[in-house]
Design an enzyme around this catalytic site. Structure first.
Site, PDB file in Angstrom:
ATOM      1  N   ASP A 206       0.830  -1.199   0.206  1.00 51.55           N
ATOM      2  CA  ASP A 206       0.202  -0.391   0.295  1.00 51.55           C
ATOM      3  C   ASP A 206       0.761   1.148   0.083  1.00 51.55           C
ATOM      4  OD1 ASP A 206      -2.877   1.326   0.462  1.00 51.55           O
ATOM      5  OD2 ASP A 206      -1.385   2.478   1.739  1.00 51.55           O
TER       6      ASP A 206
ATOM      7  N   TYR B  57       2.880   9.990  -0.030  1.00 58.25           N
ATOM      8  CA  TYR B  57       4.260   9.129   0.949  1.00 58.25           C
ATOM      9  C   TYR B  57       4.946   9.691   0.399  1.00 58.25           C
ATOM     10  CZ  TYR B  57       0.396   6.810   2.648  1.00 58.25           C
ATOM     11  OH  TYR B  57      -0.943   5.773   3.325  1.00 58.25           O
TER      12      TYR B  57
ATOM     13  N   HIS C 285      -7.490   9.563  -1.922  1.00 64.66           N
ATOM     14  CA  HIS C 285      -6.945   9.419  -0.233  1.00 64.66           C
ATOM     15  C   HIS C 285      -7.704  10.027   0.712  1.00 64.66           C
ATOM     16  CE1 HIS C 285      -2.703   9.339   1.268  1.00 64.66           C
ATOM     17  NE2 HIS C 285      -3.954   8.766   1.779  1.00 64.66           N
TER      18      HIS C 285
END
Ligand SMILES: NC(=O)c1ccc[n+]([C@@H]2O[C@H](COP(=O)([O-])OP(=O)(O)OC[C@H]3O[C@@H](n4cnc5c(N)ncnc54)[C@H](OP(=O)(O)O)[C@@H]3O)[C@@H](O)[C@H]2O)c1
Length: 289
Positions: free
Chosen positions: A53, A58, A116
């Site tokens: 994931d 990120y 998200h």
């Protein structure tokens, strides 16, 4: 889809679109160097993890892409999830951002792409972009993250296809029972992010007692609680022993034990309140001045 269909296999769950998703995946938030990505993914893959994931936010999609290419892991043996960042919402932006994610991850398709966070602006257009990406074969399954019941109800008013996964913060201090029930009733698989509450639940005296009784760690107890509740999980660790133990969940909890953990809820979040992100369009805290 009947509830049974979601749990017929121990290690994978069948999504409403017919695709299979591993029940336990590996979270990569804060895995932020190539060295760390290489070592953690190697351990995770060897231990049996098949779901990885990541997210545009990120800033490690390229690291994961490099690792997977270097370790020659066959593409069809793994399940890669990424997420469209708030800044990339909107129809054209979302499509372009996933094209970038595909390049960074060095793959021609993603197994699952999520919005998200729900944001007020571009709410429907971003979802339409995901539906288009699926039609174009760049994405196998489409889902959302951090959607509350109200966001899912709103999405339903215009979606051609509903999300098959809702990834939400969930742990014993934020048990999310009503939302998990709603997801189940709507053929949406719930996936817990911060399934260990980023570690905050691991010192809980009652959980420690229950874990000792089963001769497992508190992390294992909590992760097994999730999977028994029909919730899929993506724990993150950079520690090899923890990566290994987090997928070794072959023990059973009684109904009473599950209920005891279910009622520990305090609505305590480690992350942002989705409703606030929806309103502000970003995850920043409200300024006090
Ligand atoms: N959709 C979203 O908005 C969203 C938000 C946040 C996270 N996520 C995803 O969810 C994944 C997991 O969430 P998370 O990383 O926030 O939190 P988490 O998995 O609940 O907890 C990670 C923390 O717990 C520690 N830990 C892991 N296994 C352990 C064990 N067996 N015993 C003791 N400590 C243990 C880790 O330490 P060490 O690493 O030091 O071992 C780390 O500090 C993320 O990596 C990311 O992929 C999604």
């Amino acid at each position: 889809m009947e509830d049974e269909d979601m749990t017929t296999k121990l290690d994978t769950v069948k999504l409403a679109d017919g695709n299979e998703m591993p029940t336990v995946g590996f979270g990569t938030y804060l895995i932020d160097t190539q060295e760390l990505m290489d070592s953690t993914i190697k351990t995770a893959y060897e231990t049996g993890y098949r779901l990885f994931d990541t997210a545009q936010l990120y800033r490690n999609e390229d690291l994961l892409g490099d690792t997977l290419a270097k370790q020659s892991i066959p593409r069809d043996q793994i399940f890669i999830t990424s997420k469209v960042a708030e800044i990339s919402q909107g129809f054209d932006n979302a499509i372009a951002s996933i094209d970038d994610s595909l390049k960074r991850l060095k793959t021609s398709y993603l197994d699952l792409v999520m919005v998200h966070w729900p944001v007020h602006d571009h709410f429907f257009e971003t979802w339409k972009a995901l539906e288009q990406l699926k039609k174009d074969g760049k994405v196998k399954s489409i889902g959302v993250a951090n959607f509350e019941l109200s966001h899912l109800e709103l999405l339903k008013t215009q979606a051609e296809e509903m999300p098959v996964v809702n990834q939400i913060e969930c742990h014993p201090y934020l048990s999310q029972k009503p939302l998990i029930e709603f997801d189940k009733e709507n053929d949406i698989v719930t996936q817990a992010w911060s399934p260990l509450g980023r570690g905050v639940v691991l010192d809980d005296p009652m959980l420690k007692k229950m874990a000792a009784h089963h001769n497992v760690s508190v992390a294992q107890l909590v992760l097994r609680w999730h999977t028994t509740n029909g919730v899929t999980i993506i724990p993150k660790s950079k520690t090899p022993e923890r990566i290994q133990e987090n997928i070794q969940l072959d023990f059973d909890l009684t109904e009473d034990e599950i209920d005891m953990i279910n009622i520990m809820n305090r609505n305590q979040r480690t992350g942002r309140e989705p409703e606030l992100v929806y309103e502000l369009g970003k995850q920043y805290k409200l300024r006090k001045d």
